[in-house]
Design a protein around this motif. Structure first.
Motif, PDB file in Angstrom:
ATOM      1  N   ALA A  82       0.832  -1.204   0.000  1.00 29.59           N
ATOM      2  CA  ALA A  82       0.000   0.000   0.000  1.00 29.59           C
ATOM      3  C   ALA A  82       0.867   1.255   0.000  1.00 29.59           C
ATOM      4  CB  ALA A  82      -0.927  -0.008   1.207  1.00 29.59           C
ATOM      5  N   LEU A  83       1.932   1.249   0.807  1.00 32.55           N
ATOM      6  CA  LEU A  83       2.813   2.417   0.872  1.00 32.55           C
ATOM      7  C   LEU A  83       3.514   2.649  -0.461  1.00 32.55           C
ATOM      8  CD1 LEU A  83       4.027   4.682   2.540  1.00 32.55           C
ATOM      9  CD2 LEU A  83       5.746   3.069   3.381  1.00 32.55           C
ATOM     10  N   ALA A  84       3.981   1.584  -1.102  1.00 34.37           N
ATOM     11  CA  ALA A  84       4.640   1.721  -2.402  1.00 34.37           C
ATOM     12  C   ALA A  84       3.677   2.290  -3.443  1.00 34.37           C
ATOM     13  CB  ALA A  84       5.179   0.367  -2.859  1.00 34.37           C
ATOM     14  N   ALA A  85       2.428   1.850  -3.419  1.00 33.29           N
ATOM     15  CA  ALA A  85       1.435   2.367  -4.363  1.00 33.29           C
ATOM     16  C   ALA A  85       1.170   3.844  -4.116  1.00 33.29           C
ATOM     17  CB  ALA A  85       0.144   1.558  -4.253  1.00 33.29           C
ATOM     18  N   CYS A  86       1.051   4.225  -2.855  1.00 30.82           N
ATOM     19  CA  CYS A  86       0.846   5.647  -2.532  1.00 30.82           C
ATOM     20  C   CYS A  86       2.021   6.488  -3.001  1.00 30.82           C
ATOM     21  CB  CYS A  86       0.644   5.820  -1.030  1.00 30.82           C
ATOM     22  SG  CYS A  86      -0.890   5.137  -0.367  1.00 30.82           S
ATOM     23  N   ASN A  87       3.229   5.987  -2.787  1.00 27.61           N
ATOM     24  CA  ASN A  87       4.417   6.725  -3.217  1.00 27.61           C
ATOM     25  C   ASN A  87       4.412   6.942  -4.729  1.00 27.61           C
ATOM     26  OD1 ASN A  87       5.450   6.909  -0.633  1.00 27.61           O
ATOM     27  ND2 ASN A  87       6.722   5.077  -0.823  1.00 27.61           N
ATOM     28  N   ILE A  90       1.707   9.603  -5.621  1.00 25.08           N
ATOM     29  CA  ILE A  90       2.015  10.968  -5.184  1.00 25.08           C
ATOM     30  C   ILE A  90       3.246  11.512  -5.893  1.00 25.08           C
ATOM     31  CG2 ILE A  90       2.758  12.344  -3.189  1.00 25.08           C
ATOM     32  CD1 ILE A  90       1.003  10.360  -1.480  1.00 25.08           C
ATOM     33  N   ASP A  91       4.269  10.684  -6.048  1.00 25.38           N
ATOM     34  CA  ASP A  91       5.516  11.152  -6.644  1.00 25.38           C
ATOM     35  C   ASP A  91       5.489  11.153  -8.163  1.00 25.38           C
ATOM     36  OD1 ASP A  91       6.398  11.328  -4.040  1.00 25.38           O
ATOM     37  OD2 ASP A  91       7.399   9.375  -4.064  1.00 25.38           O
ATOM     38  N   GLY A  92       4.486  10.478  -8.753  1.00 24.66           N
ATOM     39  CA  GLY A  92       4.424  10.393 -10.207  1.00 24.66           C
ATOM     40  C   GLY A  92       3.956  11.650 -10.888  1.00 24.66           C
ATOM     41  N   GLY A  93       3.356  12.567 -10.142  1.00 21.94           N
ATOM     42  CA  GLY A  93       2.929  13.843 -10.714  1.00 21.94           C
ATOM     43  C   GLY A  93       1.627  13.795 -11.480  1.00 21.94           C
ATOM     44  N   LEU A 100      -5.154  14.277  -5.137  1.00 25.37           N
ATOM     45  CA  LEU A 100      -3.846  14.233  -4.499  1.00 25.37           C
ATOM     46  C   LEU A 100      -4.002  14.267  -2.980  1.00 25.37           C
ATOM     47  CD1 LEU A 100      -0.779  14.267  -4.514  1.00 25.37           C
ATOM     48  CD2 LEU A 100      -0.857  16.748  -4.917  1.00 25.37           C
ATOM     49  N   ALA A 101      -4.928  15.078  -2.489  1.00 28.85           N
ATOM     50  CA  ALA A 101      -5.171  15.126  -1.046  1.00 28.85           C
ATOM     51  C   ALA A 101      -5.598  13.763  -0.519  1.00 28.85           C
ATOM     52  CB  ALA A 101      -6.245  16.168  -0.730  1.00 28.85           C
ATOM     53  N   THR A 102      -6.431  13.055  -1.275  1.00 30.77           N
ATOM     54  CA  THR A 102      -6.871  11.717  -0.869  1.00 30.77           C
ATOM     55  C   THR A 102      -5.684  10.781  -0.731  1.00 30.77           C
ATOM     56  OG1 THR A 102      -9.002  11.983  -1.990  1.00 30.77           O
ATOM     57  CG2 THR A 102      -8.293   9.733  -1.522  1.00 30.77           C
ATOM     58  N   ALA A 103      -4.807  10.772  -1.725  1.00 30.32           N
ATOM     59  CA  ALA A 103      -3.635   9.894  -1.675  1.00 30.32           C
ATOM     60  C   ALA A 103      -2.710  10.272  -0.517  1.00 30.32           C
ATOM     61  CB  ALA A 103      -2.885   9.949  -3.002  1.00 30.32           C
ATOM     62  N   LEU A 104      -2.569  11.556  -0.248  1.00 32.92           N
ATOM     63  CA  LEU A 104      -1.732  11.996   0.861  1.00 32.92           C
ATOM     64  C   LEU A 104      -2.299  11.531   2.200  1.00 32.92           C
ATOM     65  CD1 LEU A 104      -0.964  15.588  -0.419  1.00 32.92           C
ATOM     66  CD2 LEU A 104       0.776  13.851   0.081  1.00 32.92           C
ATOM     67  N   LEU A 105      -3.615  11.599   2.333  1.00 29.11           N
ATOM     68  CA  LEU A 105      -4.233  11.111   3.564  1.00 29.11           C
ATOM     69  C   LEU A 105      -4.030   9.605   3.727  1.00 29.11           C
ATOM     70  CD1 LEU A 105      -7.597  13.104   3.618  1.00 29.11           C
ATOM     71  CD2 LEU A 105      -5.575  13.497   5.034  1.00 29.11           C
ATOM     72  N   ASP A 106      -4.166   8.877   2.620  1.00 24.14           N
ATOM     73  CA  ASP A 106      -3.946   7.429   2.686  1.00 24.14           C
ATOM     74  C   ASP A 106      -2.508   7.109   3.098  1.00 24.14           C
ATOM     75  OD1 ASP A 106      -6.544   6.888   1.942  1.00 24.14           O
ATOM     76  OD2 ASP A 106      -6.069   6.718  -0.192  1.00 24.14           O
ATOM     77  N   ARG A 107      -1.556   7.836   2.494  1.00 26.40           N
ATOM     78  CA  ARG A 107      -0.153   7.583   2.845  1.00 26.40           C
ATOM     79  C   ARG A 107       0.126   8.012   4.283  1.00 26.40           C
ATOM     80  NH1 ARG A 107       4.887   9.894  -0.656  1.00 26.40           N
ATOM     81  NH2 ARG A 107       4.319  11.853   0.381  1.00 26.40           N
ATOM     82  N   GLY A 108      -0.483   9.112   4.698  1.00 26.84           N
ATOM     83  CA  GLY A 108      -0.310   9.551   6.077  1.00 26.84           C
ATOM     84  C   GLY A 108      -0.772   8.496   7.068  1.00 26.84           C
ATOM     85  N   ASP A 109      -1.899   7.841   6.763  1.00 27.44           N
ATOM     86  CA  ASP A 109      -2.391   6.778   7.648  1.00 27.44           C
ATOM     87  C   ASP A 109      -1.389   5.636   7.754  1.00 27.44           C
ATOM     88  OD1 ASP A 109      -4.699   8.218   7.996  1.00 27.44           O
ATOM     89  OD2 ASP A 109      -5.894   7.031   6.590  1.00 27.44           O
ATOM     90  N   LEU A 110      -0.731   5.315   6.655  1.00 24.06           N
ATOM     91  CA  LEU A 110       0.262   4.238   6.666  1.00 24.06           C
ATOM     92  C   LEU A 110       1.521   4.644   7.431  1.00 24.06           C
ATOM     93  CD1 LEU A 110      -0.147   3.256   2.921  1.00 24.06           C
ATOM     94  CD2 LEU A 110      -0.708   1.766   4.852  1.00 24.06           C
ATOM     95  N   LEU A 111       1.975   5.869   7.213  1.00 16.08           N
ATOM     96  CA  LEU A 111       3.208   6.321   7.856  1.00 16.08           C
ATOM     97  C   LEU A 111       3.010   6.605   9.340  1.00 16.08           C
ATOM     98  CD1 LEU A 111       4.462   8.759   5.075  1.00 16.08           C
ATOM     99  CD2 LEU A 111       5.533   6.592   5.725  1.00 16.08           C
ATOM    100  N   ALA A 112       1.800   6.989   9.735  1.00 18.05           N
ATOM    101  CA  ALA A 112       1.551   7.351  11.131  1.00 18.05           C
ATOM    102  C   ALA A 112       1.737   6.173  12.071  1.00 18.05           C
ATOM    103  CB  ALA A 112       0.141   7.911  11.285  1.00 18.05           C
ATOM    104  N   LEU A 113       1.705   4.962  11.525  1.00 14.11           N
ATOM    105  CA  LEU A 113       1.915   3.780  12.353  1.00 14.11           C
ATOM    106  C   LEU A 113       3.353   3.664  12.830  1.00 14.11           C
ATOM    107  CD1 LEU A 113      -0.095   1.264  10.156  1.00 14.11           C
ATOM    108  CD2 LEU A 113      -0.834   2.306  12.298  1.00 14.11           C
ATOM    109  N   GLY A 114       4.253   4.388  12.175  1.00 14.35           N
ATOM    110  CA  GLY A 114       5.655   4.316  12.542  1.00 14.35           C
ATOM    111  C   GLY A 114       6.022   5.356  13.587  1.00 14.35           C
TER     112      GLY A 114
END
Length: 272
Positions: A82-87, A90-93, A100-114
């Motif tokens: 999931a994190l690789a897909a979000c990256n 988001i990074d693909g432009g 984009l905000a939706t994808a950032l929120l999804d990635r934030g949820d994944l990263l917040a676990l760390g």
């Protein structure tokens, strides 16, 4: 007793707030072959994988050590995919605005676990999503939950939940989260106001009854606590936590037989 709620808010709420589900291109697909068309399967697959979110830990881990290791590896692999897909999204432009905000929120949820740098990146994603969609209540609610659950920064969490509720007062889950923060800050009466409202909005939300029961219990009102735990049990009869809470409330109220019955139910559920 410190009360926490931890649950991921549904992405359907983003759609309700106008965060479009269509992928927007930043350049012409015909002129730039390196960018996929918005309806192309790879982009859609990335979106689905990114928004699949972290795999929740199982309610009960297996007893066998090898099964525990296998299950943990499965959870980790899903998180990493999931994190690789979000990256990539988001990074693909290829994304902009609400998508984009939706994808950032999804990635934030994944990263917040760390912790450490990962958590700092999560907050940066939430901040960036809020800058892109400043009226999206879900963005403030997610950032507030991250402050609450992973950093125990109650004041920042409360500010974000205040904003989320101001933007969308119809979300019972937001009210339950804010009530948890208020109770943790020693403001049970404010918490009960939010919980009463949440139950009016969503009477089938088991979590609202549980948190209200805990709030009553912490105030010493065992009768109301027992009633709320009873309703939570009716809504989620296989959740052993509410039997534990009701057992404690019954014991405090002097109902030893009732407490023992609830404790026996906990043992029964735990043995399944």
């Amino acid at each position: 007793m410190t009360i926490l709620t931890r649950s991921v808010l549904p992405l359907s709420a983003l759609a309700a707030l106008g965060l479009s589900s269509a992928v927007m291109l930043t350049g012409q697909a015909v002129a730039d072959s390196s960018r996929a068309k918005p309806d192309s399967p790879p982009i859609e697959e990335l979106r689905q994988t990114c928004r699949s979110g972290p795999e929740p830990s199982p309610a009960k881990w297996p007893v066998d050590a090898q099964e525990i290791i296998a299950q943990a590896q499965t959870i980790t692999a899903r998180h990493d995919r999931a994190l690789a897909a979000c990256n990539r999204l988001i990074d693909g432009g290829s994304l902009s605005g609400g998508e984009l905000a939706t994808a950032l929120l999804d990635r934030g949820d994944l990263l917040a676990l760390g912790t450490g740098d990962a958590y700092a990146r999560a907050l940066a994603d939430y901040d960036r999503a809020i800058a892109l969609a400043p009226t999206a209540a879900i963005a403030f609610a997610k950032r507030g939950k991250a402050h609450l659950l992973y950093m125990r920064d109650l004041r920042r969490a409360l500010r974000d939940l205040d904003t989320a509720i101001r933007l969308d007062p119809s979300q019972a889950d937001f009210l339950v989260t804010r009530a948890s923060i208020q109770a943790s800050l020693g403001e049970p009466d404010k918490a009960l106001v939010d919980l009463d409202h949440a139950i009016v909005l969503a009477p089938a939300l088991e979590k609202a009854w549980t948190v209200r029961g805990l709030t009553h219990f912490n105030k010493g009102d065992t009768a109301r606590a027992i009633a709320d735990f009873g309703e939570a049990i009716r809504l989620a009869p296989d959740a052993d936590a509410n039997y534990r809470f009701r057992a404690a409330a019954r014991r405090a109220a002097g109902d030893q037989d009732g407490a023992r019955a609830d404790e026996a139910k906990v043992r029964e559920l735990s043995s399944r």
